[in-house]
Every structure is written in structure tokens, then in C-alpha cells.
Design a protein around this motif. Structure first.
Motif, PDB file in Angstrom:
ATOM      1  N   UNK A  46      78.192  35.156  67.686  1.00  0.00           N
ATOM      2  CA  UNK A  46      78.578  33.985  66.895  1.00  0.00           C
ATOM      3  C   UNK A  46      77.344  33.313  66.292  1.00  0.00           C
ATOM      4  N   UNK A  48      74.374  34.723  65.714  1.00  0.00           N
ATOM      5  CA  UNK A  48      73.782  35.594  64.689  1.00  0.00           C
ATOM      6  C   UNK A  48      74.554  35.502  63.378  1.00  0.00           C
ATOM      7  N   UNK A  49      75.866  35.447  63.524  1.00  0.00           N
ATOM      8  CA  UNK A  49      76.699  35.357  62.320  1.00  0.00           C
ATOM      9  C   UNK A  49      76.362  34.093  61.528  1.00  0.00           C
ATOM     10  N   UNK A  50      76.268  32.984  62.246  1.00  0.00           N
ATOM     11  CA  UNK A  50      75.988  31.726  61.544  1.00  0.00           C
ATOM     12  C   UNK A  50      74.567  31.701  60.974  1.00  0.00           C
ATOM     13  N   UNK A  94      72.964  34.380  59.890  1.00  0.00           N
ATOM     14  CA  UNK A  94      73.065  35.201  58.676  1.00  0.00           C
ATOM     15  C   UNK A  94      73.706  34.405  57.543  1.00  0.00           C
ATOM     16  N   UNK A  95      74.758  33.678  57.910  1.00  0.00           N
ATOM     17  CA  UNK A  95      75.473  32.896  56.901  1.00  0.00           C
ATOM     18  C   UNK A  95      74.554  31.850  56.265  1.00  0.00           C
ATOM     19  N   UNK A  96      73.732  31.233  57.097  1.00  0.00           N
ATOM     20  CA  UNK A  96      72.798  30.221  56.591  1.00  0.00           C
ATOM     21  C   UNK A  96      71.864  30.840  55.543  1.00  0.00           C
ATOM     22  N   UNK A  97      71.373  32.030  55.850  1.00  0.00           N
ATOM     23  CA  UNK A  97      70.485  32.730  54.910  1.00  0.00           C
ATOM     24  C   UNK A  97      71.234  33.078  53.613  1.00  0.00           C
ATOM     25  N   UNK A  98      72.450  33.603  53.799  1.00  0.00           N
ATOM     26  CA  UNK A  98      73.266  33.980  52.644  1.00  0.00           C
ATOM     27  C   UNK A  98      73.504  32.774  51.742  1.00  0.00           C
ATOM     28  N   UNK A  99      73.847  31.655  52.367  1.00  0.00           N
ATOM     29  CA  UNK A  99      74.121  30.452  51.581  1.00  0.00           C
ATOM     30  C   UNK A  99      72.854  29.979  50.873  1.00  0.00           C
TER      31      UNK A  99
END
Lengths: 245, 183
Positions: free
Chosen positions: A36, A38-40, A42-47
């Protein structure tokens, strides 16, 4: 406090010491928690990348607006004026040189000599080969006319008209070969109607223009322009000479 | 030109106020491009660096990395930009720069992490599906993960009645994104 809140606090950088220890332990021991997190992450980077891309578009919009509003500096105006001037001059030079180019002079002046030998009279039956040949000539059937001219007894004026056909067919060298003997002949044809010498000079000049042979064209037109008496295309020849020089 | 960095400016940037950003962009543009030319940077590259510097500046502002009030907007911007120009020239030519070139900016802290923008394959998948999320979800997630607002602040900005409504909304968005990825 549940695990989700811990992750949320991590991103807000508001974990206290106790929570930080708990957080670190969970990361090591709880696979689901790690996933969970790691997902967030990654999401932060993506955003972030996504936001930067859209920000870049926004900035490009500012840039376009800036360029549009910018007052054009004087030196650019001068440069633009120079370019226009150069283009304009180039166009004029191009136009003049094209106007006086041998090809253009040929195109402007060439027109096959009219049939003065066998005027085709409507309704009158045509029976001699010569008459049929001239009828073909008048009707623009130049290949047929050439064949017919060749099939009758050699006469200077037939050669002349045959040359007209070749010129019309863009077979310039063939025309020149036929015209040269006529233009240089010394036989004095009393009947002006059958005297094609000066006409041959004229068409020879044009044929040389077509071939791009300026010097030979000039010598033919000079014969006509300098002729002591009024001859065929005398004034026209003077004009062409003026343009060629 | 030398506009002081105030809380008001930082807050406008964080809120995504384009007018503030545009003013900063226009105010510093010509000076920055001329500055870049001193390093032999062609205008196209200079413009690219300038825009990246603005983005980095913007990011530092919203991350709370910029909090010193004794410098101007342009001081920050030029410090970041100069760093980026050196980075670019170093990559291009392999020239090592003297560390004292950075001296005048040594009392300014900034974070330039725009060069590590390569997404992992996993992140690329997330990126693809993130773009397909609803606008509201994108907004909530961006305000949280990028602008760095707390849930309480986001609730106020987006007009949610309570923080908890927003919290469950955010959870739903994350769940939806995960489902999109896994299906």
C-alpha cells in the motif's frame, strides 16, 4: 490509529517518533502495508510528473502570449525589410531575365508560316498530293504533311513548309537542317511568293533560340535587321536583337 | 522586478493561481534568457531551462522548501536556473565546474529533482490509469500528493462538509485506481 492514517501522516511528514518506529516495523513485517505504501509513493511520483507536464503546457501558453505581445525590435524590422527588398529584386531580375530568355523569345515569336501556296478553299475538291499535303498542314496534321511533302518532287518551298511542321513538332534540329540550305541559297527567286530565303533566316533564328544557341540566332536576326531594304520581319528582328544583348 | 517572496505569493502558487505564476514568468524571462546566453546556451535551450527552473521553483514553493523571506523571487529562480544550466552543460560537455561558481547562492536551499523523471514500468501503468480517473479524484489526489495539503485543508478548498467525507472520498479514489490497474 490505523495503518492508513500512518501512511497519510508519512506523506504529511507529521509522524512523531513513536509512530515512526511503528511505521518502520510495519514496512518490514507487513507485506500488505508495504504494498500500500509503495503504491502511494509511486502515485505521488506519477502525479508530480503529470503536474509538471501540465505546468509546462501552461508555461508554454505564457510564452506564446509573451511572444505575441512583444514589440518587434527595430533590428528585426530592418532585417525583415531587407529580406523583402532582396526578394523583390530577385523577382524583378528573374522576370526580366526570363522575359529575355531565348526560350521565351521563341515562344513569343514562333508561329508557323501560313500556307500561301495552296490555299484550301472550302468546298473545292482536293486532288493533287501537294494540295492534300497543304490541307494536312492547315489542319495541324504535321506528320501526315511531312510524309506527303517528302513524297513529291523536291521544291524549296516544300522543304520550308516541312521545316514548319518539324518546328511545330518540337523537332528543332530537323527543321534547322531543312532551313539552312534555304537561308544560304543564292538562287534568285524572282517571284516573291516563292522566295523563302528571308523567311528561312527568321525561322532559323527562332530555331536556334529554341536550341539555346544565342550566337547563331543573333547572326540570323542580324541578316534581317541589317538588310538594306525592307524585308520580312526586319523590325521584329531588331527588337529581338535588342532583347538578346 | 525584485519582488519579495511573501507568504501570499507562496500560497497563491500552492493554490495553482496562474496569474501569479504568469507574472513571475514574464517578469524574469528576458533577464533569465540573457543570463543563459552568457553560458553560450542557444535561446531554444535557454527557454527550456527557464521553464524547468520555473517548474522546480514552483515545486519548491509548494513543498515548503522555500520559506526564507530575505530573498526575492528572482534570486531563487536564478539560483535554480543557474544550477540547471551547469547541470546541462556538464552533461553536454563533460566539463567540471568550479564549486565556487555556486557561492553566491550557497545560503539558498532548493531541491532540483526534475532530472530523475523516468517512470518505472509500474509507475507508467499507474500514470496511464490515473489520467482516466474522474476529474474530482484527480483533483483530490493531486492536492494531497503534489500540493501537499492536509485532508482538512482539502476539505475546505473543495467544499466538503467534513474532513471525514473527504477522507472516504480519497480512499474510494485510490481503490478505484487500483481496480482499474488490476483489471
Amino acid at each position: 490509529m490505523n495503518n492508513i492514517d500512518l501512511i497519510e501522516k508519512y506523506f504529511k511528514k507529521s509522524l512523531n517518533d513513536e509512530e515512526q518506529v511503528l511505521f518502520d516495523n510495519l514496512l518490514k513485517s507487513d507485506q500488505k502495508f508495504k504494498e500500500e505504501f509503495d503504491f502511494q509513493k509511486d502515485l505521488k511520483k506519477v502525479i508530480a510528473v503529470n503536474q509538471r507536464e501540465s505546468l509546462k503546457t501552461t508555461l508554454q501558453g505564457f510564452e506564446d502570449k509573451f511572444k505575441k505581445n512583444k514589440v518587434i525590435p527595430m533590428k528585426w524590422l530592418m532585417a525583415a525589410a531587407s529580406v523583402i527588398l532582396i526578394l523583390g529584386l530577385g523577382y524583378i531580375i528573374y522576370q526580366t531575365s526570363f522575359n529575355n530568355s531565348p526560350e521565351k523569345l521563341y515562344a513569343d515569336n514562333f508561329e508557323p508560316y501560313r500556307n500561301i501556296i495552296q490555299p484550301v478553299v472550302r468546298g473545292e475538291s482536293v486532288d493533287t498530293i501537294e494540295a492534300i499535303a497543304f490541307a494536312a498542314y492547315e489542319n495541324g496534321k504535321y506528320y501526315k504533311a511531312i510524309n506527303l511533302f517528302n513524297s513529291i518532287e523536291e521544291k524549296e518551298y516544300l522543304k520550308f513548309y516541312e521545316a514548319m511542321c518539324f518546328l511545330k513538332l518540337d523537332k528543332t534540329q530537323e527543321a534547322i537542317d531543312l532551313l539552312l540550305p534555304i537561308a544560304t541559297s543564292n538562287t534568285n527567286v524572282e517571284d516573291l511568293r516563292f522566295n523563302f530565303k528571308h523567311k528561312a533566316n527568321w525561322y532559323l533564328g527562332l530555331a536556334y533560340l529554341k536550341m539555346g544557341d544565342k550566337n547563331r540566332a543573333i547572326s540570323q536576326f542580324s541578316i534581317l535587321a541589317n538588310y538594306p531594304e525592307d524585308v520580312y520581319k526586319k523590325e521584329k528582328s531588331k527588337l529581338i536583337l535588342k532583347k538578346l544583348n | 522586478m525584485r519582488e519579495e517572496l511573501t507568504d501570499k505569493i507562496l500560497e497563491s502558487l500552492k493554490r495553482g493561481d496562474n496569474a501569479t505564476l504568469e507574472k513571475i514568468y514574464i517578469d524574469n524571462r528576458v533577464a533569465f534568457i540573457n543570463f543563459s546566453k552568457k553560458f553560450g546556451l542557444p535561446e531554444v535551450d535557454a527557454l527550456d531551462v527557464y521553464q524547468d527552473a520555473i517548474i522546480a521553483f514552483h515545486e519548491n514553493a509548494i513543498n515548503g522548501k522555500i520559506n526564507s523571506f530575505n530573498s526575492s523571487v528572482s534570486t531563487y529562480l536564478f539560483a535554480i536556473g543557474k544550477f540547471m544550466i551547469f547541470q546541462l552543460l556538464r552533461v553536454d560537455s563533460g566539463i567540471e565546474f568550479d564549486s565556487n561558481m555556486m557561492i553566491e547562492e550557497k545560503n539558498i536551499e532548493f531541491d532540483v529533482n526534475l532530472y530523475d523523471e523516468k517512470l518505472t514500468n509500474k509507475q507508467k501503468v499507474i500514470a496511464k490509469h490515473f489520467k482516466m480517473l474522474g476529474e474530482r479524484c484527480k483533483e483530490v489526489l493531486s492536492l494531497f500528493y503534489y500540493q501537499g495539503y492536509t485532508l482538512g485543508e482539502i476539505a475546505v478548498i473543495l467544499g466538503y462538509s467534513t474532513k471525514n467525507v473527504l477522507k472516504s472520498s480519497k480512499s474510494r479514489c485510490l481503490k478505484q485506481l487500483k481496480e482499474m490497474i488490476n483489471n
